[in-house]
Design a protein around this motif. Sequence first.
Motif, short mmCIF file in Angstrom:
data_model
loop_
_atom_site.label_atom_id
_atom_site.label_comp_id
_atom_site.label_asym_id
_atom_site.label_seq_id
_atom_site.Cartn_x
_atom_site.Cartn_y
_atom_site.Cartn_z
N SER A 113 -6.07 -19.71 -8.49
CA SER A 113 -6.12 -18.83 -7.32
C SER A 113 -4.71 -18.29 -7.09
O SER A 113 -3.72 -18.94 -7.45
CB SER A 113 -6.60 -19.60 -6.08
N THR A 114 -4.62 -17.12 -6.50
CA THR A 114 -3.30 -16.53 -6.25
C THR A 114 -2.46 -17.46 -5.38
O THR A 114 -1.25 -17.62 -5.62
CB THR A 114 -3.46 -15.15 -5.57
N THR A 115 -3.09 -18.10 -4.42
CA THR A 115 -2.36 -19.04 -3.54
C THR A 115 -1.77 -20.19 -4.34
O THR A 115 -0.59 -20.55 -4.16
CB THR A 115 -3.32 -19.60 -2.46
N ARG A 120 8.48 -24.26 -9.39
CA ARG A 120 9.25 -24.16 -10.64
C ARG A 120 10.45 -23.23 -10.52
O ARG A 120 11.12 -22.95 -11.52
CB ARG A 120 8.33 -23.71 -11.78
N GLY A 121 10.70 -22.73 -9.34
CA GLY A 121 11.88 -21.90 -9.12
C GLY A 121 11.76 -20.49 -9.63
O GLY A 121 12.77 -19.76 -9.71
N MET A 122 10.56 -20.04 -9.99
CA MET A 122 10.35 -18.68 -10.50
C MET A 122 10.02 -17.76 -9.33
O MET A 122 8.90 -17.29 -9.15
CB MET A 122 9.23 -18.67 -11.55
N LEU A 123 11.03 -17.50 -8.50
CA LEU A 123 10.81 -16.81 -7.24
C LEU A 123 10.51 -15.33 -7.44
O LEU A 123 9.95 -14.69 -6.54
CB LEU A 123 12.04 -17.00 -6.34
N ASP A 124 10.89 -14.76 -8.58
CA ASP A 124 10.56 -13.36 -8.86
C ASP A 124 9.04 -13.19 -8.98
O ASP A 124 8.48 -12.17 -8.58
CB ASP A 124 11.25 -12.89 -10.14
N LYS A 125 8.36 -14.22 -9.51
CA LYS A 125 6.90 -14.17 -9.62
C LYS A 125 6.26 -14.36 -8.25
O LYS A 125 5.24 -13.73 -7.93
CB LYS A 125 6.40 -15.23 -10.61
N VAL A 126 6.84 -15.22 -7.44
CA VAL A 126 6.34 -15.42 -6.08
C VAL A 126 6.40 -14.10 -5.33
O VAL A 126 5.44 -13.69 -4.65
CB VAL A 126 7.17 -16.50 -5.35
N ASN A 157 2.97 -11.83 -4.04
CA ASN A 157 2.73 -11.57 -2.62
C ASN A 157 1.95 -10.28 -2.41
O ASN A 157 1.35 -10.08 -1.35
CB ASN A 157 4.06 -11.50 -1.86
N TYR A 158 1.97 -9.40 -3.42
CA TYR A 158 1.27 -8.12 -3.33
C TYR A 158 0.05 -8.07 -4.25
O TYR A 158 -0.50 -7.02 -4.50
CB TYR A 158 2.24 -6.97 -3.68
N ARG A 159 -0.36 -9.23 -4.71
CA ARG A 159 -1.49 -9.32 -5.63
C ARG A 159 -2.80 -9.06 -4.90
O ARG A 159 -3.13 -9.73 -3.91
CB ARG A 159 -1.52 -10.72 -6.27
N ARG A 160 -3.59 -8.09 -5.37
CA ARG A 160 -4.88 -7.80 -4.74
C ARG A 160 -5.96 -8.75 -5.23
O ARG A 160 -6.88 -9.10 -4.50
CB ARG A 160 -5.29 -6.36 -5.03
N SER A 161 -5.86 -9.14 -6.52
CA SER A 161 -6.87 -10.05 -7.08
C SER A 161 -6.69 -11.45 -6.50
O SER A 161 -5.57 -11.87 -6.18
CB SER A 161 -6.73 -10.09 -8.61
N SER A 162 -7.78 -12.17 -6.39
CA SER A 162 -7.72 -13.52 -5.82
C SER A 162 -7.34 -14.57 -6.86
O SER A 162 -7.14 -15.73 -6.52
CB SER A 162 -9.07 -13.89 -5.20
N VAL A 192 9.57 -5.53 -9.73
CA VAL A 192 8.52 -4.84 -8.97
C VAL A 192 8.34 -5.47 -7.60
O VAL A 192 8.14 -4.78 -6.60
CB VAL A 192 7.20 -4.83 -9.75
N GLY A 193 8.44 -6.79 -7.53
CA GLY A 193 8.31 -7.46 -6.24
C GLY A 193 9.38 -7.00 -5.26
O GLY A 193 9.11 -6.77 -4.08
N ALA A 194 10.61 -6.86 -5.75
CA ALA A 194 11.72 -6.39 -4.90
C ALA A 194 11.47 -4.96 -4.44
O ALA A 194 11.69 -4.62 -3.28
CB ALA A 194 13.03 -6.49 -5.68
N LEU A 195 11.00 -4.12 -5.37
CA LEU A 195 10.69 -2.73 -5.03
C LEU A 195 9.60 -2.67 -3.95
O LEU A 195 9.72 -1.91 -2.97
CB LEU A 195 10.24 -1.99 -6.29
N ASN A 196 8.55 -3.44 -4.12
CA ASN A 196 7.47 -3.46 -3.14
C ASN A 196 7.97 -3.92 -1.76
O ASN A 196 7.50 -3.43 -0.73
CB ASN A 196 6.33 -4.36 -3.62
N ASP A 197 8.91 -4.86 -1.76
CA ASP A 197 9.48 -5.31 -0.48
C ASP A 197 10.14 -4.14 0.26
O ASP A 197 9.99 -4.01 1.48
CB ASP A 197 10.53 -6.39 -0.73
N HIS A 198 10.86 -3.31 -0.47
CA HIS A 198 11.55 -2.17 0.16
C HIS A 198 10.56 -1.15 0.70
O HIS A 198 10.78 -0.56 1.76
CB HIS A 198 12.51 -1.52 -0.84
N ILE A 199 9.47 -0.94 -0.03
CA ILE A 199 8.44 -0.01 0.45
C ILE A 199 7.79 -0.58 1.70
O ILE A 199 7.58 0.13 2.71
CB ILE A 199 7.40 0.26 -0.65
#
Length: 536
Positions: free
Chosen positions: A127-129, A138-144, A148-153, A231-238
């Motif tokens: 699950s996305t959660t 695991r410290g992979m915060l770029d994936k976290v 956060n913007y994942r539409r799929s469950s 992409v996660g950083a970019l989405n944060d700015h938007i």
Amino acid sequence: MSTLVELVNEKQKELKDTIILVKVNGKLKEIYDKEITDEKIEYITTNSSIGIDTYKRSVLMLMLAAFHNIDKDNKFGGVKVEYSVSKGFFCDTNKNLEITEKFINDLKKEMNRLVEADLVINKDTLSTTNAIKLFKERGMLDKVRLFNYRRSSVINTYELDGYIDYFYGYMAHSTGILKYFDIYRFAHGFVLQLPTKEEPTKVPEFLPQIKLANVLDESTKWAHMLDLDTVGALNDHIRDGDISSLMLVQEALQEQKIVEIVNMIKKRPDVKFVMIAGPSSSGKTTFSHRLSIQLMANGYKPHAIGVDDYFVEREETPVDENGEYDFECLEAIDIKLFNNHMTKLLNGEEIERPRFNFKTGKKEYNGEMLKLGKDDILVIEGIHCLNDKLSYTLPLESKFKIYISALTQLNVDEHNRVSTTDGRLVRRMVRDYRTRGANAKRTLSMWESVRRGEEKNIFPFQEEADVMFNSAMPYELCVLKSIAEPLLFSITEDDPEYQEAKRMLKFLEYFLPCNADMVPINSILREFVGGGCFRV
């Protein structure tokens, strides 16, 4: 009754190239240990685009797992995959520590051990959660940040020898087939060198592309400085509503680079020809306009010349192996006339310049005269401009060569690149539809041919440039997304381009949309979305 793995192993005996994926009843699948009854099976090998991409992605995971195994104390803080160079991926460490030759040898040794062990690459669906929780632990915060913007469950993860990661795209079944790779120290990191679909069982020679790497390095630092490197950083700015100001900063950085190029030209008083080349959808036309404005601001009188106006007459155009006109080869240009005209201009003589009529396939002369004075300079644009065979009569000191390309500095996350080719493809798809009424199916069907032409006529000469200009903007895919998606959805399952369209749609899902109205009117991106202040 046989499993899919057994069927692949049996079929592999008949084939030269490695089977890496399958189509089951027309649907692309990874190879898994499942019983097959009467399903129709097609075998995808590494001599196909999607096959070699899967191979490269799988070797990348192999490298990351091996790196994880030999860096047990996390001395390097993990690996980040930054950009493509010399048929491979340039990688750096998160702590920017020096990579020694011994470490490289240890890494290759561990990768080869994993290959010889023929370990299964296990796929799991979370699950996305739970995926966010896993990668946070695991410290992979770029994936976290990305999820956060994942539409799929749900999210698919892959595990190899205890190492778990997320990858955008398909993966090989096991490590046994991942035999072809090499690793080279380069700059402040290393390059994972990989085969091509043309020679999938051979690792090409590593050719350090110093100028290209320097531009990519600079762009990566810009992206990091603006917090626009994933992409996660970019989405944060938007989401936070500050993307408009970041657009202006990005445009300012590009304008600063154009000013630097003009200053380089000013230091070479013999320069009369500014030669601009780059692959499809690099924004050459808008760049030429912006460069010309800066040249005028510095006392020059620039004149635009398109090499396409020097095409040979249509009946003299060479044909390719399929009997089609090859407009991209050097011989499609009337080189003799081009050099005659450029030499006359250099000598202070007057010429009547041609304009090529693409409907009649002939050059036309309409009394358009040109003569160069002391402050005049030609801005010449064409795919062969970096190749001295195009301008063989002109002295080297009279030419200033610029290579321009959309060298994407944005990554999905630290281990999943945004391909420069994908960025240019989306640009072209949007522009083809807006300016030529061409649908996405046509753009996709032509793209392989376009890429072959670039590999032959442009990329071999890029290091010959005096300077390189990166026209990519980290935010552009958010703008292009809302235009490109409906075009891609028009491609049906019956179309040969369906699988590629499906891949592109999945890729664009990562991005939050951004309104094109916010893009400055002089931006290179306006060449594709329209509404710019330049005639293109």
